[in-house]
Design a protein around this motif. Structure first.
Motif, mmCIF file in Angstrom:
data_model
loop_
_atom_site.group_PDB
_atom_site.id
_atom_site.type_symbol
_atom_site.label_atom_id
_atom_site.label_comp_id
_atom_site.label_asym_id
_atom_site.label_seq_id
_atom_site.Cartn_x
_atom_site.Cartn_y
_atom_site.Cartn_z
ATOM 1 N N GLN A 1 53.982 -66.122 62.417
ATOM 2 C CA GLN A 1 54.186 -65.301 61.205
ATOM 3 C C GLN A 1 54.003 -64.050 61.587
ATOM 4 O OE1 GLN A 1 51.996 -66.890 58.035
ATOM 5 N NE2 GLN A 1 53.518 -68.819 57.638
ATOM 6 N N ARG A 2 52.799 -63.647 62.178
ATOM 7 C CA ARG A 2 52.428 -62.191 62.397
ATOM 8 C C ARG A 2 53.278 -61.463 63.409
ATOM 9 N NH1 ARG A 2 47.179 -64.305 62.435
ATOM 10 N NH2 ARG A 2 47.245 -64.340 64.488
ATOM 11 N N LYS B 1 50.186 -69.074 61.835
ATOM 12 C CA LYS B 1 49.638 -67.615 61.391
ATOM 13 C C LYS B 1 50.331 -66.671 62.374
ATOM 14 C CE LYS B 1 46.060 -68.706 58.346
ATOM 15 N NZ LYS B 1 44.561 -68.415 57.849
ATOM 16 N N GLU C 1 46.442 -71.815 62.887
ATOM 17 C CA GLU C 1 46.404 -70.442 63.500
ATOM 18 C C GLU C 1 47.476 -70.139 64.343
ATOM 19 O OE1 GLU C 1 44.366 -68.072 62.917
ATOM 20 O OE2 GLU C 1 42.849 -69.457 61.654
ATOM 21 N N ASP D 1 47.981 -75.255 57.088
ATOM 22 C CA ASP D 1 47.900 -73.856 56.523
ATOM 23 C C ASP D 1 47.978 -73.742 54.831
ATOM 24 O OD1 ASP D 1 50.336 -74.355 56.837
ATOM 25 O OD2 ASP D 1 51.124 -72.233 57.437
#
Length: 571
Positions: A542-543, A539, A536, A497
């Protein structure tokens, strides 16, 4: 001297006078002939070695039997040449051989003058032609160009041939140098014979002829030095493919004259016209779908010719031999000379053709195949053949199902089933397709178990996360094993990432056998593809963490806690 003595003396004188007179006449007749003269003599005796001939002298002439081609009989008159009137033994020497030579030269000179043919025998091949024996040891030269009415392919075939010849030349510079011509004699004979043929023969007459040569459309027949044509269509009412298989070269046949063209000198002959055309009554005897019997007459690559009766021959194409078996050669099923049962599939009377089928006289197993091998039917059957594309599995005699390599395993990519299967061994399969019209049955091994790709798709939708094990790392990305022992791919673009990190730097953190968490990007079970992403997954984590902190801060009322704080915390 008494009367008796006188009479005796007179008698002796008379006898002496007669003897003297006979001697004088003999000497006189002997003197009238010259040595080398041709005279006639009468055969008075024949022995194994000699022939005695009375030529009118006091002794007989003796001729060796070797001078005769055929021994004479007592009383026959033969011509001889007087060699010696009387040798020291008082014998008359004569020669029949020289007499024959004289007679032959006389005949040759007369033939050359009158332009009439003479007899001779071709005895050997010499430069430029042949040597011809005209008899009495007289030889002539026959140029090869004048030796026959057509081109001579093999000179040796003319050796020993007796024929007639025209004399082209007798002498060269007063020396005997005989040249003869056989071609001229043959051409005259052919013209004469052909003219007589057209004058005497009519259409419908029967003539005798000898097969001379073949062409693709028939055979040329020698009718006496000139040719007639026996066309392939006139050899038989049935189907003839090769003239050589119907008539033999050099064999004599009776033939019907079916066409005469005097202007072009053409003669057409026929063998089949000795009998009535059987096709005239074909439809009275045969109908489509009739089951008939016939005899196999000929095998070809594409099928078998079957004679239903004399003059009527049909073709059973190799595709009409069996419902189930693949026939490579007609001889695998039928034999020339054997009787077979077949079905009339169609016919063309005008062209003399009948289409026959062998398989139609038996039950077609494909008509009931769907009942026996419905889709989903599980079977245990033997492998009979392995190819690059798959394997043939014998379902029953003559009927095979096909197992494609792609239908062997859900997860294992098999390029050649030879590495997995063995001819002669049984395997478990299921029917995946049964198409009687196309005569096709498809089988599968993998269909015996649940499709792991479909199962995965049902449990893991796009956006799901899961733990996987790395199985391989290469330039395309990272390959991993997912539940169901199937393979997923983390594309190289979905590994890191960080924009500042290269792919090589990113994959250096991972090893085969490592277990990692990934994000499901896409699942296509029909194409057996699963796309995964490490980037992904991070991510999403993290979200979720941001969402969690945001939710907890809302509860505490601490508005000073920001998104940047969360990102810095995870960095």
């Amino acid at each position: 001297m008494d009367q008796m003595e006188v009479e005796m003396n007179e008698t002796q004188d008379s006898k002496g006078n007669i003897q003297t007179q006979l001697q004088e006449e003999y000497l006189k007749s002997l003197e009238s002939l010259e040595e080398g003269q041709l005279v006639d003599g009468t055969v008075i005796q024949v022995t194994p070695d000699q022939v005695f001939v009375d030529v009118g002298y006091k002794s007989e002439g003796k001729i060796p039997t070797s001078e005769f081609t055929e021994l004479p009989k007592v009383g026959d008159v033969v011509s001889v040449v007087l060699i010696t009137k009387e040798n020291r033994h008082g014998e008359v020497i004569v020669s029949k051989q020289k007499a024959d030579l004289k007679q032959l030269w006389k005949t040759l000179r007369q033939a050359a003058q009158d332009k009439t043919p003479v007899d001779g025998k071709i005895c050997k091949v010499i430069k430029g032609g042949f040597e011809v024996d005209l008899g009495s040891d007289i030889k002539a030269f026959l140029p090869v160009s004048q030796s026959d009415s057509q081109k001579v392919e093999k000179s040796e075939k003319l050796i020993g041939l007796k024929s007639k010849f025209y004399i082209e030349r007798l002498y060269t510079d007063s020396k005997a140098n005989i040249v003869v011509n056989r071609r001229k004699y043959l051409e005259e004979s052919i013209t004469k014979n052909r003219d007589e043929f057209f004058n005497k023969i009519s259409i419908g007459d029967t003539v005798k002829g000898t097969v001379k040569s073949f062409t693709s459309f028939g055979a040329f027949i020698d009718l006496g030095g000139f040719d007639g044509l026996l066309h392939i269509n006139d050899m038989s009412w049935g189907h003839v493919t090769r003239p050589k298989e119907f008539v033999k070269k050099g064999q004599e046949y009776d033939l019907k004259v079916i066409r005469l063209d005097p202007a072009d000198k053409r003669i057409n002959l026929s063998l089949k016209h000795f009998s009535e055309d059987p096709w005239l009554h074909f439809e009275e005897k045969y109908h489509v779908d009739d089951i008939v019997k016939g005899t196999v007459t000929k095998l070809t690559e594409f099928g078998a010719f079957i004679e239903l009766e004399e003059g009527i021959e049909g073709l059973a194409h190799i595709s009409e031999f069996s419902w189930t078996k693949k026939i490579n050669k007609p001889s695998d099923m039928v034999e020339v000379g054997k009787e077979v049962e077949c079905m009339v599939l169609g016919y063309d009377i005008q062209n003399g053709r009948v289409s026959l089928g062998l398989k139609q006289v038996t039950e077609n197993p494909w008509e009931t195949i769907s009942e026996k091998y419905a889709e989903g039917t599980k079977l245990t059957r033997k492998v009979v053949k392995i190819t690059n594309a798959g394997a043939f599995i014998e379902l029953e005699e003559g009927i095979d199902g096909f197992l494609h390599a792609d239908d062997y395993s859900w997860t294992k990519k098999v390029k050649n089933l030879g590495s997995e299967l063995e001819v002669g061994k049984e395997i478990d399969v299921t029917v995946t397709e049964c198409n009687p019209n196309a005569h096709r049955i498809r089988l599968g091994v993998k269909q015996l178990t649940e499709d792991p790709w479909a199962s995965f798709a049902a449990n893991y939708k796009s956006g799901s996360t899961l733990e996987v094990e790395i199985t391989a790392i290469n330039d395309a990305g990272i390959f991993v094993k997912v539940p169901g022992d199937i393979e997923g791919l983390i594309n190289k673009a979905n590994v890191s990432d960080s924009r500042d990190e290269t792919y090589e730097e990113a994959i250096a953190k991972y090893n085969v056998g490592d277990k990692i968490n990934v994000y499901v990007v896409d699942v296509k079970p029909g194409r057996q593809q699963i796309k995964l992403s490490i980037k992904e997954f991070k991510k999403k984590m993290q979200r979720e963490e941001i969402s969690q902190y945001m939710s907890s801060n809302d509860d505490a009322g601490d508005s000073a806690y920001t998104l940047g704080s969360v990102i810095n915390k995870n960095a």
